[in-house]
Motif scaffolding. Sequence first.
Motif, PDB file in Angstrom:
ATOM      1  N   ASN A 198      -9.372  -0.292  -4.918  1.00  0.00           N
ATOM      2  CA  ASN A 198      -8.870   0.985  -4.389  1.00  0.00           C
ATOM      3  C   ASN A 198     -10.015   1.921  -4.033  1.00  0.00           C
ATOM      4  N   ASN A 246     -10.804   3.366  -0.177  1.00  0.00           N
ATOM      5  CA  ASN A 246     -10.929   4.795   0.150  1.00  0.00           C
ATOM      6  C   ASN A 246     -12.383   5.233   0.337  1.00  0.00           C
ATOM      7  N   ARG A 297      -5.167   5.998  -0.503  1.00  0.00           N
ATOM      8  CA  ARG A 297      -4.321   4.814  -0.383  1.00  0.00           C
ATOM      9  C   ARG A 297      -4.583   3.890  -1.562  1.00  0.00           C
ATOM     10  N   THR A 324       0.609   5.704  -0.381  1.00  0.00           N
ATOM     11  CA  THR A 324      -0.308   6.827  -0.249  1.00  0.00           C
ATOM     12  C   THR A 324       0.056   7.900  -1.268  1.00  0.00           C
ATOM     13  N   GLU A 325      -0.984   8.513  -1.843  1.00  0.00           N
ATOM     14  CA  GLU A 325      -0.803   9.680  -2.697  1.00  0.00           C
ATOM     15  C   GLU A 325      -1.828  10.704  -2.250  1.00  0.00           C
ATOM     16  N   GLU A 347      -4.279  12.085   0.161  1.00  0.00           N
ATOM     17  CA  GLU A 347      -5.045  11.456   1.231  1.00  0.00           C
ATOM     18  C   GLU A 347      -5.514  10.058   0.854  1.00  0.00           C
ATOM     19  N   THR A 360       0.837  -1.201   0.000  1.00  0.00           N
ATOM     20  CA  THR A 360       0.000   0.000   0.000  1.00  0.00           C
ATOM     21  C   THR A 360       0.869   1.247   0.000  1.00  0.00           C
TER      22      THR A 360
END
Length: 404
Positions: free
Chosen positions: A262, A266, A191, A186-187, A189, A184
């Motif tokens: 994804n 999120n 994931r 993060t970009e 906020e 995993t």
Amino acid sequence: MHSVPLRLKKDQERRLLAGHAWVYSNEVDTAATPLADLEPGQAVEIIAQRGRWLGHGYANPHSLICARLVSRRRSQPIGAALLVQRVRAALALREQLFEAPFYRLVHGEGDGLPGLVVDRYGDLLAVQITTAGMDRLQPLVLAALEQVLRPTHIVLRNDNPMREVEGLAQGIHWVLGDDPGAITLTEGELRFAVAPAGGQKTGWFFDQADNRRAQHRFGPARRVLDVCCYLGAWGLGAAADGAESVAFVDSADSALAGVTANAERNELAARIDTLHGDAFEVLRALRDDGARFDRVILDPPAFIKRRKDEREGTRAYERLNRLGLGLLAPGGLLITSSCSFHLSREAFLRTVQSAARRTEHELQLLLAGAQGPDHPVHPAIPETAYLKTFFLRALPGARANDAD
């Protein structure tokens, strides 16, 4: 590496003296140094016709780019010390740029290591070697990465088609640790689950990260279309900004499964739809159904992989943008990209404008993006500035023509 001389023809050193790092086969004085005598990956000292020493490099007599200059210091030949120094310099830049260890660590010529790409996912490194010279250096490359970063996992993603051009075998191999499966990252906020050993390229497209963040400044778009979406970074970013619905288009079932996962990760699954198929065919079907979107994102793979593909590839870019514009609502935003380094920024913009004229759109160029700073451009090698991303607004009031 034991090196041998590689002598150039008269006046063929000018590009190298200006900073370029490639030597083409027709620039070599083959009477003085027959290319047939060189082995793929052979270390060479590049020398001008009148004897001026230019640099240390490596050669491949079977490639159009028959040599690449690596070091311009005579006292700094290609070897373990140079590789460690370059990796440390690359890491120092990224540590200035990023809080989290997710980025491109080494970007070929941009980091003084032609033929080497390294993407970092925390303690996991995904390594691509694309030239015979760097392939010969593989043990020293891996040793340098281990010395500088102390990773727990290294995967060789040597499945790049460029290896075939260099006469190298393709494959994916774990050289440190076992495959941990999806990890995993993060970009912003969000994931995302990424598979460095199984996804496209090395699992993620770090080069578009800044451009994906840039879309936030244009505010929420109600209906969004993300074409060639891969794992959904563009469209899920739009959903997180407040889009009511996002349609994702990709030809790979695995990519769309990744988008769905994804989105669930999120808490955005209720806003998405996935459309499987060839991008051109899906866009035509949407057009025929009268669909309209407030934001259309086009991020296709390179349509121009070789210079001889330029004409047909440019037509493909125009056709894709024409179809995308045909689905854009008045006042909507087109985000369109090309990662073909054979297509210049100016030529790509002309191509998009040509598509706009065919669909009777009036466009405003609001922002022009490029690859992120973890993909540094070599100022003397225009080929390293490969990524173009344009943010264009369709002026309200223009009539869209549905021409295919």
